[in-house]
Enzyme design. Structure first.
Site, PDB file in Angstrom:
ATOM      1  N   PHE A  24      -6.276   3.703  13.761  1.00  0.00           N
ATOM      2  CA  PHE A  24      -5.976   5.010  14.354  1.00  0.00           C
ATOM      3  C   PHE A  24      -6.891   6.058  13.745  1.00  0.00           C
ATOM      4  CE2 PHE A  24      -3.683   9.064  14.514  1.00  0.00           C
ATOM      5  CZ  PHE A  24      -3.466   9.159  15.881  1.00  0.00           C
ATOM      6  N   GLY A  25      -7.590   6.789  14.603  1.00  0.00           N
ATOM      7  CA  GLY A  25      -8.453   7.877  14.165  1.00  0.00           C
ATOM      8  C   GLY A  25      -7.914   9.207  14.641  1.00  0.00           C
ATOM      9  N   TYR A  26      -7.911  10.195  13.770  1.00  0.00           N
ATOM     10  CA  TYR A  26      -7.346  11.511  14.095  1.00  0.00           C
ATOM     11  C   TYR A  26      -8.303  12.661  13.777  1.00  0.00           C
ATOM     12  CZ  TYR A  26      -6.544  11.253   9.103  1.00  0.00           C
ATOM     13  OH  TYR A  26      -6.726  11.094   7.747  1.00  0.00           O
ATOM     14  N   GLY A  27      -9.450  12.364  13.175  1.00  0.00           N
ATOM     15  CA  GLY A  27     -10.451  13.388  12.846  1.00  0.00           C
ATOM     16  C   GLY A  27     -11.760  13.009  13.488  1.00  0.00           C
ATOM     17  N   SER A  28     -12.792  12.883  12.675  1.00  0.00           N
ATOM     18  CA  SER A  28     -14.115  12.575  13.221  1.00  0.00           C
ATOM     19  C   SER A  28     -14.171  11.197  13.883  1.00  0.00           C
ATOM     20  CB  SER A  28     -15.187  12.673  12.132  1.00  0.00           C
ATOM     21  OG  SER A  28     -14.939  11.742  11.096  1.00  0.00           O
ATOM     22  N   GLU A  99     -14.890   6.578   4.433  1.00  0.00           N
ATOM     23  CA  GLU A  99     -13.670   7.315   4.077  1.00  0.00           C
ATOM     24  C   GLU A  99     -13.399   7.319   2.572  1.00  0.00           C
ATOM     25  OE1 GLU A  99     -12.318   8.995   6.502  1.00  0.00           O
ATOM     26  OE2 GLU A  99     -13.529   8.050   8.048  1.00  0.00           O
TER      27      GLU A  99
END
Length: 188
Positions: A24-28, A99
């Site tokens: 799950f990605g929520y930023g870049s 990250e």
């Protein structure tokens, strides 16, 4: 906890033996997936809210002038929209490096916009990491973002690209859009 979390993330074994894992990605990761993926689709996770409370010493700022990037903060009942990627475990090495500035892999239930859910993983920078900057007003966050620049470019671009990606996906985020509003005012 130190800035560099690569070794900690390499010890996470919950998905060992899996041939494919949802991320799950929520930023870049929403607008800049620089890794191979099998499938990509809009998704949400529950009980987390996106906040620009994490310092960026390695991408959107420097050690002496950190930028601010997104992390997730626990908030019961909250729903955070983002993008889910089906990846192979070989991608973890790249993601752990990308990250590394305080983010840890955590298991989470990912709900897909088109229905269904899967247990997957997300990278979250918790408040006990050395790069965590903490809460600030959206105006103060925008001011710091406006001044910050790092090896990956202007911090402003990160925020504006995220806001644009969220809009294109029809996703709402009052925190991101308020910071964007202040950034736009500062430019004028």
């Amino acid at each position: 906890m130190s800035h560099n979390t690569i070794a900690i993330n390499q010890r996470m074994d919950q998905f060992d033996g899996h041939h494919r894992v949802w991320l799950f990605g929520y930023g870049s990761l929403i607008f800049k997936p620089d890794f191979p993926f099998i499938e990509r689709k809009p998704a949400t996770i529950s009980n987390w809210t996106r906040r620009f409370w994490q310092g960026s010493h390695d991408h959107r700022g420097t050690e002496t002038a950190p930028g601010r990037v997104a992390t997730l903060i626990a908030q019961p009942g909250a729903v955070t929209a983002g993008m889910a990627y089906l990846i192979t475990p070989e991608v973890f090495a790249h993601l752990d490096h990308r990250e590394k500035n305080g983010y840890l892999r955590l298991a989470t239930d990912i709900r897909f916009e088109d229905g269904g859910s899967e247990l997957g993983l997300v990278y979250i920078a918790t408040e006990d990491n050395a790069a965590f900057l903490g809460e600030a007003s959206e105006r103060d966050i925008a001011s710091q973002i406006a001044r910050s620049h790092g090896p990956s470019g202007a911090n402003r671009d990160y925020l504006l690209d995220l806001a644009q990606a969220l809009r294109e996906l029809g996703m709402e985020d009052a925190h991101v859009f308020e910071i964007e509003r202040y950034l736009t005012e500062m430019r004028e």
